[in-house]
Design a protein around this motif. Structure first.
Motif, PDB file in Angstrom:
ATOM      1  N   ILE A 265       0.828  -1.208   0.000  1.00 32.38           N
ATOM      2  CA  ILE A 265       0.000   0.000   0.000  1.00 32.38           C
ATOM      3  C   ILE A 265       0.863   1.260   0.000  1.00 32.38           C
ATOM      4  O   ILE A 265       1.753   1.418   0.836  1.00 32.38           O
ATOM      5  CB  ILE A 265      -0.937   0.014   1.230  1.00 32.38           C
ATOM      6  N   ILE A 266       0.590   2.142  -0.952  1.00 31.53           N
ATOM      7  CA  ILE A 266       1.287   3.434  -1.002  1.00 31.53           C
ATOM      8  C   ILE A 266       0.587   4.381  -0.027  1.00 31.53           C
ATOM      9  O   ILE A 266      -0.638   4.494  -0.024  1.00 31.53           O
ATOM     10  CB  ILE A 266       1.261   4.020  -2.429  1.00 31.53           C
ATOM     11  N   TYR A 267       1.391   5.050   0.813  1.00 27.29           N
ATOM     12  CA  TYR A 267       0.837   5.930   1.837  1.00 27.29           C
ATOM     13  C   TYR A 267       0.916   7.392   1.418  1.00 27.29           C
ATOM     14  O   TYR A 267       1.965   7.871   0.992  1.00 27.29           O
ATOM     15  CB  TYR A 267       1.596   5.727   3.157  1.00 27.29           C
ATOM     16  N   ASN A 268      -0.203   8.080   1.544  1.00 25.52           N
ATOM     17  CA  ASN A 268      -0.275   9.509   1.249  1.00 25.52           C
ATOM     18  C   ASN A 268       0.042  10.262   2.551  1.00 25.52           C
ATOM     19  O   ASN A 268      -0.692  10.149   3.528  1.00 25.52           O
ATOM     20  CB  ASN A 268      -1.692   9.845   0.754  1.00 25.52           C
ATOM     21  N   SER A 269       1.131  11.025   2.563  1.00 25.17           N
ATOM     22  CA  SER A 269       1.582  11.698   3.793  1.00 25.17           C
ATOM     23  C   SER A 269       0.561  12.686   4.343  1.00 25.17           C
ATOM     24  O   SER A 269       0.644  13.098   5.508  1.00 25.17           O
ATOM     25  CB  SER A 269       2.916  12.417   3.558  1.00 25.17           C
ATOM     26  N   SER A 270      -0.435  13.061   3.545  1.00 30.37           N
ATOM     27  CA  SER A 270      -1.474  13.971   4.043  1.00 30.37           C
ATOM     28  C   SER A 270      -2.315  13.306   5.139  1.00 30.37           C
ATOM     29  O   SER A 270      -3.010  13.988   5.893  1.00 30.37           O
ATOM     30  CB  SER A 270      -2.373  14.441   2.904  1.00 30.37           C
ATOM     31  N   TYR A 271      -2.238  11.970   5.229  1.00 27.47           N
ATOM     32  CA  TYR A 271      -2.954  11.244   6.287  1.00 27.47           C
ATOM     33  C   TYR A 271      -2.296  11.427   7.659  1.00 27.47           C
ATOM     34  O   TYR A 271      -2.850  10.992   8.667  1.00 27.47           O
ATOM     35  CB  TYR A 271      -3.024   9.746   5.969  1.00 27.47           C
ATOM     36  N   ASN A 272      -1.122  12.063   7.695  1.00 25.69           N
ATOM     37  CA  ASN A 272      -0.449  12.267   8.979  1.00 25.69           C
ATOM     38  C   ASN A 272      -1.290  13.110   9.932  1.00 25.69           C
ATOM     39  O   ASN A 272      -1.210  12.943  11.152  1.00 25.69           O
ATOM     40  CB  ASN A 272       0.926  12.903   8.777  1.00 25.69           C
ATOM     41  N   LEU A 273      -2.101  14.021   9.387  1.00 26.86           N
ATOM     42  CA  LEU A 273      -3.003  14.809  10.227  1.00 26.86           C
ATOM     43  C   LEU A 273      -3.969  13.885  10.963  1.00 26.86           C
ATOM     44  O   LEU A 273      -4.177  14.020  12.183  1.00 26.86           O
ATOM     45  CB  LEU A 273      -3.795  15.813   9.372  1.00 26.86           C
ATOM     46  N   GLU A 274      -4.547  12.927  10.229  1.00 30.41           N
ATOM     47  CA  GLU A 274      -5.473  11.969  10.836  1.00 30.41           C
ATOM     48  C   GLU A 274      -4.769  11.098  11.873  1.00 30.41           C
ATOM     49  O   GLU A 274      -5.337  10.795  12.929  1.00 30.41           O
ATOM     50  CB  GLU A 274      -6.102  11.083   9.762  1.00 30.41           C
ATOM     51  N   MET A 275      -3.533  10.702  11.561  1.00 28.14           N
ATOM     52  CA  MET A 275      -2.773   9.868  12.496  1.00 28.14           C
ATOM     53  C   MET A 275      -2.512  10.626  13.796  1.00 28.14           C
ATOM     54  O   MET A 275      -2.603  10.046  14.893  1.00 28.14           O
ATOM     55  CB  MET A 275      -1.451   9.433  11.857  1.00 28.14           C
TER      56      MET A 275
END
Length: 319
Positions: A265-275
């Protein structure tokens, strides 16, 4: 467009009913082999409520939609924690079990941090990292079984008996039929949900990320919502924390582990906010037991979670 929305609703219905059939059939067979009900509840029932996330994320990963696969899991975890646990607590305050405070909440926090680190190394979750996640999942299941055998601390047995009482008289053949129907329902529901969510996303010019963090996340969390809210209404709201923590750990370790093992799975770094929001939410959950009134999550704590979820939704659409 209207047809796609209708098919998404049908997909969610199939996912929820498929999970229900799978749990009922599996529980009946487990009982035939005299597996303790507490073990059934802590494994089959808790995993069953996360089946919609599994099939939606697997379908997304196999079709090459990494954003939807990752967003569904992260979004579901946020919805589980802030929306569902918050709502359950507003309905009725939750008392923390000792092992939940001392073991399971720190475990969930540690796994979330490890998951975030894996996501931000390389381009995403590799096959090796997927294997590590699956090994951690096996360790978590072993822990669950060991703690389940102690039974007294959990105080969940009555609810599990109530949930599964209907399955006691079901024959092996009927149980197998339930399992097959459950898997078919989950597969068809997963396909309908993912395919039509993409149609809706394109129609409104929304990204896969937003669709997965909102519609898919809340939709695939319906079993957890029903389980937790029903438990809260019946006065068994302490079950909600175990259900949410177990589901969130399952989502990160097993669902992403299996999905990434099949297709990295390729991870979109914009999900870091959600993390970060997820980690803050778990940290808050760890603080609630030590803030008076101690060892419980009260209605004001639940309200904080609900406000956090609304603010997050606003940020998501305005950002």
């Amino acid at each position: 467009m209207i047809l796609s929305i209708f098919l998404i609703i049908i997909g969610f219905a199939l996912l929820v009913k498929g999970a229900d059939f799978l749990v009922e059939g599996s529980s009946s067979i487990a009982k035939k082999f005299h597996i303790p009900e507490i073990i059934i509840g802590l494994t089959i029932v808790s995993i069953g409520t996360s089946m919609p996330e599994l099939f939606v994320s697997l379908t997304s990963a196999l079709e090459g939609h990494s954003d939807m696969s990752m967003g569904n899991v992260i979004g579901s975890n946020i919805a589980n924690l802030l929306l569902i646990l918050g709502l359950s607590t507003v309905i009725r305050p939750i008392k923390f079990q000792k092992e939940t405070r001392l073991i399971e909440m720190p475990m969930c926090l540690l796994i979330t941090i490890i998951f975030m680190i894996f996501c931000n190394t390389g381009t995403g979750i590799s096959k090796i990292e997927a294997i590590i996640l699956l090994v951690l999942f096996v360790i978590f299941i072993l822990y669950t079984i060991i703690m389940g055998k102690k039974g007294e601390e959990f105080d969940k047995e009555d609810t599990i008996i109530e949930l599964k009482a209907e399955g006691e008289k079901v024959s092996i053949f009927k149980s197998i039929i339930f399992i097959i129907l459950g898997i078919i329902g989950l597969k068809v529901g997963g396909d309908l949900t993912v395919d039509n969510a993409l149609v809706v996303a394109r129609y409104f010019n929304l990204s896969e990320k937003i669709i997965s963090l909102t519609i898919l996340a809340v939709g695939t969390s319906l079993p957890e919502l029903v389980t937790s809210v029903t438990a809260a209404i019946k006065g068994n709201s302490d079950i909600a924390i175990g259900n949410i923590i177990g589901s969130n750990i399952f989502n990160m370790l097993f669902i992403i582990g299996v999905s990434a093992f099949i297709n990295p799975i390729i991870y979109n770094s914009s999900y870091n906010l959600e993390m970060i929001i997820l980690i803050i939410g778990i940290l808050l959950l760890s603080l609630f037991p030590i803030i008076p009134p101690k060892n419980q999550m009260n209605r004001s704590n639940g309200l904080i979670y609900l406000i956090m979820y609304v603010v997050y939704m606003v940020i998501l659409f305005v950002h």
